[in-house]
Design a protein around this motif. Sequence first.
Motif, PDB file in Angstrom:
ATOM      1  N   GLY A 185       1.265   0.994  10.749  1.00  0.00           N
ATOM      2  CA  GLY A 185       1.662   1.914   9.684  1.00  0.00           C
ATOM      3  C   GLY A 185       1.683   1.229   8.331  1.00  0.00           C
ATOM      4  N   ALA A 186       2.187  -0.003   8.294  1.00  0.00           N
ATOM      5  CA  ALA A 186       2.199  -0.754   7.032  1.00  0.00           C
ATOM      6  C   ALA A 186       0.778  -0.994   6.533  1.00  0.00           C
ATOM      7  N   LEU A 187      -0.119  -1.323   7.450  1.00  0.00           N
ATOM      8  CA  LEU A 187      -1.509  -1.519   7.047  1.00  0.00           C
ATOM      9  C   LEU A 187      -2.157  -0.203   6.629  1.00  0.00           C
ATOM     10  N   ALA A 188      -1.735   0.909   7.225  1.00  0.00           N
ATOM     11  CA  ALA A 188      -2.241   2.214   6.792  1.00  0.00           C
ATOM     12  C   ALA A 188      -1.820   2.507   5.356  1.00  0.00           C
ATOM     13  N   GLU A 199      -0.421   9.045  -4.071  1.00  0.00           N
ATOM     14  CA  GLU A 199       0.959   8.740  -3.712  1.00  0.00           C
ATOM     15  C   GLU A 199       1.004   8.491  -2.210  1.00  0.00           C
ATOM     16  N   VAL A 200       1.775   7.483  -1.815  1.00  0.00           N
ATOM     17  CA  VAL A 200       1.997   7.219  -0.400  1.00  0.00           C
ATOM     18  C   VAL A 200       3.489   7.204  -0.140  1.00  0.00           C
ATOM     19  N   ILE A 201       3.906   7.954   0.860  1.00  0.00           N
ATOM     20  CA  ILE A 201       5.300   8.016   1.291  1.00  0.00           C
ATOM     21  C   ILE A 201       5.326   7.538   2.728  1.00  0.00           C
ATOM     22  N   ALA A 202       6.304   6.728   3.090  1.00  0.00           N
ATOM     23  CA  ALA A 202       6.348   6.169   4.440  1.00  0.00           C
ATOM     24  C   ALA A 202       7.753   6.282   5.010  1.00  0.00           C
ATOM     25  N   THR A 203       7.837   6.518   6.312  1.00  0.00           N
ATOM     26  CA  THR A 203       9.125   6.649   6.981  1.00  0.00           C
ATOM     27  C   THR A 203       9.297   5.568   8.038  1.00  0.00           C
ATOM     28  N   ARG A 210      11.068  -0.325   5.974  1.00  0.00           N
ATOM     29  CA  ARG A 210      11.114   0.514   4.757  1.00  0.00           C
ATOM     30  C   ARG A 210      10.986  -0.363   3.512  1.00  0.00           C
ATOM     31  N   ALA A 211      11.628  -1.537   3.529  1.00  0.00           N
ATOM     32  CA  ALA A 211      11.493  -2.462   2.400  1.00  0.00           C
ATOM     33  C   ALA A 211      10.050  -2.950   2.275  1.00  0.00           C
ATOM     34  N   LEU A 212       9.402  -3.198   3.412  1.00  0.00           N
ATOM     35  CA  LEU A 212       8.008  -3.601   3.397  1.00  0.00           C
ATOM     36  C   LEU A 212       7.131  -2.494   2.816  1.00  0.00           C
ATOM     37  N   ALA A 213       7.401  -1.251   3.199  1.00  0.00           N
ATOM     38  CA  ALA A 213       6.644  -0.119   2.660  1.00  0.00           C
ATOM     39  C   ALA A 213       6.735  -0.086   1.138  1.00  0.00           C
ATOM     40  N   THR A 214       7.914  -0.354   0.614  1.00  0.00           N
ATOM     41  CA  THR A 214       8.099  -0.371  -0.834  1.00  0.00           C
ATOM     42  C   THR A 214       7.281  -1.489  -1.468  1.00  0.00           C
ATOM     43  N   ARG A 215       7.272  -2.669  -0.835  1.00  0.00           N
ATOM     44  CA  ARG A 215       6.484  -3.790  -1.357  1.00  0.00           C
ATOM     45  C   ARG A 215       4.997  -3.459  -1.379  1.00  0.00           C
ATOM     46  N   LEU A 216       4.565  -2.632  -0.445  1.00  0.00           N
ATOM     47  CA  LEU A 216       3.152  -2.262  -0.367  1.00  0.00           C
ATOM     48  C   LEU A 216       2.787  -1.098  -1.284  1.00  0.00           C
ATOM     49  N   GLY A 217       3.776  -0.575  -2.006  1.00  0.00           N
ATOM     50  CA  GLY A 217       3.490   0.466  -2.990  1.00  0.00           C
ATOM     51  C   GLY A 217       3.795   1.874  -2.547  1.00  0.00           C
ATOM     52  N   ASP A 331      11.280  -6.922  17.972  1.00  0.00           N
ATOM     53  CA  ASP A 331      12.392  -6.411  17.172  1.00  0.00           C
ATOM     54  C   ASP A 331      11.867  -5.900  15.834  1.00  0.00           C
ATOM     55  N   ALA A 332      11.582  -4.601  15.784  1.00  0.00           N
ATOM     56  CA  ALA A 332      11.007  -4.004  14.575  1.00  0.00           C
ATOM     57  C   ALA A 332      11.982  -3.990  13.413  1.00  0.00           C
ATOM     58  N   SER A 333      13.248  -4.261  13.679  1.00  0.00           N
ATOM     59  CA  SER A 333      14.223  -4.258  12.590  1.00  0.00           C
ATOM     60  C   SER A 333      14.169  -5.536  11.765  1.00  0.00           C
ATOM     61  N   VAL A 334      13.459  -6.580  12.275  1.00  0.00           N
ATOM     62  CA  VAL A 334      13.411  -7.844  11.540  1.00  0.00           C
ATOM     63  C   VAL A 334      11.996  -8.363  11.332  1.00  0.00           C
ATOM     64  N   SER A 335      10.997  -7.757  11.976  1.00  0.00           N
ATOM     65  CA  SER A 335       9.651  -8.315  11.891  1.00  0.00           C
ATOM     66  C   SER A 335       8.621  -7.238  11.635  1.00  0.00           C
TER      67      SER A 335
END
Length: 353
Positions: A185-188, A199-203, A210-217, A331-335
């Motif tokens: 999803g992050a790569l998408a 615009e890209v919105i991610a859940t 979610r923080a990573l999604a923000t870093r990716l724009g 552990d998707a909450s940390v990686s």
Amino acid sequence: MTDNLALVAHAKEDVRVEALPEPQPAADEAVVEIAYGGICGSDLHYWLHGAAGQSILREPMVLGHEIVGTVRAAAADGTGPAAGTRVAVHPATEIDDGSAPYPADRPNLSPAGTYLGSAARMPHTAGAFARRVALPARMLRPIPDGLDLRLAALAEPAAVAWHGVGQAGDVAGRRVLVIGTGPIGALAIAVARHHGASEVIATDLHEHPRALATRLGATAMDATDAAGIAAVHADVVIESSGTVPGLAAAISGARRGGTVVMLGLQRAGDIAVPMATAITRELTLVGSFRFTDELDDVLAALADGSLDAGAVISHELRIEEGLRALEVARDASVSSKVLLSFSAADDDRGADA
């Protein structure tokens, strides 16, 4: 020469780091010294469940299909890249066994096709999480000058995301919603941005992705915010969680006449889907499975910097720490994307990134 350490799945909850014999290549195979390998969800499934979907582990199998490295011995038949060439690997083999027709330009749909690190068939198709492996020369793609091997290790999963976004057609100027911000999803998100989405919105359920999604724009949303997702009215939705609630959210978040790409692999069997909503909104629902030749486009885009995806790599551990790497990746909450480094133990690249 260092031991040819590999990450080998033997059974459910039984994955071992063990030394393999040196590879003995066939005439059309090159010996590749692996530099990095990315841990995929399928690797985790073989470890945790002894199966990935309907592919059941029935014999020991080397894991891994997201790999990059350097050719140490070129194929004896003269095909493929020369010794010393840095390469990414296209892990699929197209096999048409005549059991079902498929489009000639979509080899990813071949009915008997194989993939590195897959237990779909007997004997299993060994993966490449080892220091040295023999691989068909046709699988090898030269890595462009200037692209480092660590970043190039994202090429295979990014090609999956590239194919998925492409299943929606042209996303330039369109609002894209990504459901689930795991590594794919992050790569998408990165691919949609590269392709010109307005615009890209991610859940996601967790704060780290979610923080990573923000870093990716992207604009990040909590996956439990059902009302907020329904209010997105996205032109294109990329469902990458592979969960039943995620697919329902994807349909909810699509505008009337929109497109939902089912990139995340759902569990086998029947699932509950809000089809009435999909019908009355005239949504286009389209599947996405692996990729075809997008790997070449991804390598070029990573090399020229137009695909900004480096933030997706969250950890790097040496092959000696393979079991710990699996624990971190689960552990998707940390990686996000966890890389294995196959360098010698005295190399200092193995610390967490």
